[in-house]
Design a protein around this motif. Structure first.
Motif, PDB file in Angstrom:
ATOM      1  N   PRO A   1       3.511  -6.059   8.854  1.00 32.57           N
ATOM      2  CA  PRO A   1       3.414  -5.393   8.359  1.00 32.57           C
ATOM      3  C   PRO A   1       4.617  -4.126   8.676  1.00 32.57           C
ATOM      4  O   PRO A   1       5.527  -4.680   8.894  1.00 32.57           O
ATOM      5  CB  PRO A   1       2.703  -3.498   8.415  1.00 32.57           C
ATOM      6  CG  PRO A   1       2.081  -4.202  10.334  1.00 32.57           C
ATOM      7  CD  PRO A   1       1.911  -5.449  10.205  1.00 32.57           C
ATOM      8  N   ALA A   2       5.928  -4.196   7.326  1.00 35.39           N
ATOM      9  CA  ALA A   2       7.053  -3.096   7.385  1.00 35.39           C
ATOM     10  C   ALA A   2       6.879  -1.854   6.236  1.00 35.39           C
ATOM     11  O   ALA A   2       6.578  -1.755   5.459  1.00 35.39           O
ATOM     12  CB  ALA A   2       7.492  -4.011   6.515  1.00 35.39           C
ATOM     13  N   TYR A   3       6.267  -1.116   7.633  1.00 33.58           N
ATOM     14  CA  TYR A   3       6.246   0.820   7.251  1.00 33.58           C
ATOM     15  C   TYR A   3       8.030   0.915   6.029  1.00 33.58           C
ATOM     16  O   TYR A   3       8.810   0.634   6.970  1.00 33.58           O
ATOM     17  CB  TYR A   3       6.683   1.586   8.166  1.00 33.58           C
ATOM     18  CG  TYR A   3       4.791   1.172   7.875  1.00 33.58           C
ATOM     19  CD1 TYR A   3       3.268   1.512   8.611  1.00 33.58           C
ATOM     20  CD2 TYR A   3       4.732   0.661  10.157  1.00 33.58           C
ATOM     21  CE1 TYR A   3       2.852   0.846   8.653  1.00 33.58           C
ATOM     22  CE2 TYR A   3       3.365  -0.044  10.321  1.00 33.58           C
ATOM     23  CZ  TYR A   3       3.238   0.385  10.150  1.00 33.58           C
ATOM     24  OH  TYR A   3       1.338  -0.314  10.485  1.00 33.58           O
ATOM     25  N   THR A   4       7.726   1.442   5.574  1.00 39.69           N
ATOM     26  CA  THR A   4       8.997   1.209   4.102  1.00 39.69           C
ATOM     27  C   THR A   4       8.784   2.614   3.750  1.00 39.69           C
ATOM     28  O   THR A   4       8.438   3.522   3.379  1.00 39.69           O
ATOM     29  CB  THR A   4       8.557   1.001   3.054  1.00 39.69           C
ATOM     30  OG1 THR A   4       9.036  -0.692   3.700  1.00 39.69           O
ATOM     31  CG2 THR A   4      10.611   0.307   2.238  1.00 39.69           C
TER      32      THR A   4
ATOM     33  N   ARG B   1       1.346   4.840   0.430  1.00 37.26           N
ATOM     34  CA  ARG B   1       0.818   6.459   1.566  1.00 37.26           C
ATOM     35  C   ARG B   1       0.494   7.538   0.404  1.00 37.26           C
ATOM     36  O   ARG B   1       0.041   7.630   0.672  1.00 37.26           O
ATOM     37  CB  ARG B   1       0.731   6.149   2.768  1.00 37.26           C
ATOM     38  CG  ARG B   1       0.844   4.510   3.573  1.00 37.26           C
ATOM     39  CD  ARG B   1       1.464   4.705   4.897  1.00 37.26           C
ATOM     40  NE  ARG B   1       0.379   6.279   5.327  1.00 37.26           N
ATOM     41  CZ  ARG B   1       0.588   6.178   6.299  1.00 37.26           C
ATOM     42  NH1 ARG B   1       0.923   5.180   7.532  1.00 37.26           N
ATOM     43  NH2 ARG B   1      -0.061   7.323   7.395  1.00 37.26           N
TER      44      ARG B   1
ATOM     45  N   ASN C   1       0.407  -1.255   0.396  1.00 40.55           N
ATOM     46  CA  ASN C   1       0.088  -0.020  -0.284  1.00 40.55           C
ATOM     47  C   ASN C   1       1.090   1.503  -0.216  1.00 40.55           C
ATOM     48  O   ASN C   1       1.556   1.292   0.466  1.00 40.55           O
ATOM     49  CB  ASN C   1      -0.708   0.122   1.203  1.00 40.55           C
ATOM     50  CG  ASN C   1      -2.090   1.418   1.251  1.00 40.55           C
ATOM     51  OD1 ASN C   1      -1.899   2.006  -0.023  1.00 40.55           O
ATOM     52  ND2 ASN C   1      -2.071   2.284   2.365  1.00 40.55           N
TER      53      ASN C   1
ATOM     54  N   ASP D   1       9.550  -1.912  11.637  1.00 39.39           N
ATOM     55  CA  ASP D   1       8.192  -2.519  11.938  1.00 39.39           C
ATOM     56  C   ASP D   1       7.588  -1.739  13.093  1.00 39.39           C
ATOM     57  O   ASP D   1       7.923  -1.226  13.957  1.00 39.39           O
ATOM     58  CB  ASP D   1       9.101  -4.044  13.194  1.00 39.39           C
ATOM     59  CG  ASP D   1       9.905  -4.660  12.349  1.00 39.39           C
ATOM     60  OD1 ASP D   1       9.558  -4.970  10.266  1.00 39.39           O
ATOM     61  OD2 ASP D   1      11.108  -4.996  12.833  1.00 39.39           O
ATOM     62  N   PRO D   2       6.143  -2.179  13.371  1.00 41.70           N
ATOM     63  CA  PRO D   2       5.218  -1.734  14.133  1.00 41.70           C
ATOM     64  C   PRO D   2       6.221  -1.647  15.535  1.00 41.70           C
ATOM     65  O   PRO D   2       6.112  -2.691  15.309  1.00 41.70           O
ATOM     66  CB  PRO D   2       4.151  -1.721  13.976  1.00 41.70           C
ATOM     67  CG  PRO D   2       3.943  -3.451  13.471  1.00 41.70           C
ATOM     68  CD  PRO D   2       5.456  -3.158  12.216  1.00 41.70           C
TER      69      PRO D   2
ATOM     70  N   GLU E   1       6.148   6.583   0.637  1.00 43.49           N
ATOM     71  CA  GLU E   1       6.292   5.855   1.814  1.00 43.49           C
ATOM     72  C   GLU E   1       4.686   4.945   1.514  1.00 43.49           C
ATOM     73  O   GLU E   1       4.053   5.473   0.929  1.00 43.49           O
ATOM     74  CB  GLU E   1       6.243   7.424   2.897  1.00 43.49           C
ATOM     75  CG  GLU E   1       5.123   6.463   3.532  1.00 43.49           C
ATOM     76  CD  GLU E   1       4.899   7.381   4.899  1.00 43.49           C
ATOM     77  OE1 GLU E   1       3.800   7.209   6.254  1.00 43.49           O
ATOM     78  OE2 GLU E   1       4.584   9.188   5.028  1.00 43.49           O
ATOM     79  N   TYR E   2       5.705   3.994   1.923  1.00 41.46           N
ATOM     80  CA  TYR E   2       4.469   2.442   1.641  1.00 41.46           C
ATOM     81  C   TYR E   2       4.300   1.208   2.950  1.00 41.46           C
ATOM     82  O   TYR E   2       5.306   1.612   3.601  1.00 41.46           O
ATOM     83  CB  TYR E   2       4.455   2.173   0.036  1.00 41.46           C
ATOM     84  CG  TYR E   2       6.119   1.816   0.456  1.00 41.46           C
ATOM     85  CD1 TYR E   2       6.140   0.417  -0.134  1.00 41.46           C
ATOM     86  CD2 TYR E   2       7.395   2.351  -0.342  1.00 41.46           C
ATOM     87  CE1 TYR E   2       7.596  -0.151  -0.488  1.00 41.46           C
ATOM     88  CE2 TYR E   2       8.421   1.421  -0.655  1.00 41.46           C
ATOM     89  CZ  TYR E   2       9.195   0.569   0.053  1.00 41.46           C
ATOM     90  OH  TYR E   2       9.650   0.436  -0.910  1.00 41.46           O
ATOM     91  N   THR E   3       3.725   0.994   2.665  1.00 39.46           N
ATOM     92  CA  THR E   3       3.693  -0.650   3.371  1.00 39.46           C
ATOM     93  C   THR E   3       3.605  -1.708   2.874  1.00 39.46           C
ATOM     94  O   THR E   3       2.961  -1.714   1.665  1.00 39.46           O
ATOM     95  CB  THR E   3       2.285  -1.006   4.411  1.00 39.46           C
ATOM     96  OG1 THR E   3       2.473   0.870   5.165  1.00 39.46           O
ATOM     97  CG2 THR E   3       2.534  -1.502   5.393  1.00 39.46           C
TER      98      THR E   3
ATOM     99  N   THR F   1       2.999  -5.826   3.023  1.00 40.81           N
ATOM    100  CA  THR F   1       2.666  -6.777   4.169  1.00 40.81           C
ATOM    101  C   THR F   1       4.128  -8.123   4.178  1.00 40.81           C
ATOM    102  O   THR F   1       3.525  -8.538   2.875  1.00 40.81           O
ATOM    103  CB  THR F   1       1.603  -6.705   4.348  1.00 40.81           C
ATOM    104  OG1 THR F   1       0.694  -6.055   4.107  1.00 40.81           O
ATOM    105  CG2 THR F   1       1.050  -8.717   5.568  1.00 40.81           C
TER     106      THR F   1
END
Length: 127
Positions: free
Chosen positions: A88-91, A67, A65, A111-112, A79-81, A83
């Motif tokens: 989820p890995a916020y990237t 963002r 996803n 990581d969250p 900025e994306y996520t 899974t």
């Protein structure tokens, strides 16, 4: 390359990434592109190595996803996520373009984490 063209190239790149199309995903890169993963201390040299690395990832992404995409000129940030295996890995991807192709990308993965209760009076939750 015009900013509108770069933005469309980025949109095509991220759509291909989300779809698992490793050929289309790597069209955006220059043959001699460099991709850095600062958190692991790794540098991938060349589009062919980058594509091979991503093609052999044992945990194929189950979700993807974007963002937001911001940038101008030759510097663009996405900025994306992603899974992986239900997590989820916020990237953040920082891409530098030259002659319409990415020559340098730096990716950060996070990581969250659970928000501490002590600051709840000043924040709202986002998803």
């Amino acid at each position: 390359m015009e900013e509108e063209q770069i933005r469309e190239a980025l949109n095509a790149h991220w759509r291909a990434s989300a779809a698992g199309d490793v050929n289309a995903e790597h069209d955006i890169y220059h043959d001699d592109a460099i991709c850095d993963y600062p958190q692991s201390g790794e540098r991938i040299l060349g589009r062919a190595n980058l594509q091979a690395l991503r093609s052999h990832h044992p945990g194929k992404p189950a979700g993807f996803n974007v963002r937001r995409i911001v940038g101008n000129g030759n510097l663009w940030i996405t900025e994306y996520t992603i899974t992986y295996q239900g997590k989820p890995a916020y990237t953040v991807s920082i891409m530098e373009f030259h002659d319409g192709k990415v020559v340098l990308e730096t990716q950060y993965f996070a990581d969250p984490f659970e928000a501490p209760a002590w600051r709840s009076q000043w924040v709202t939750q986002i998803t």
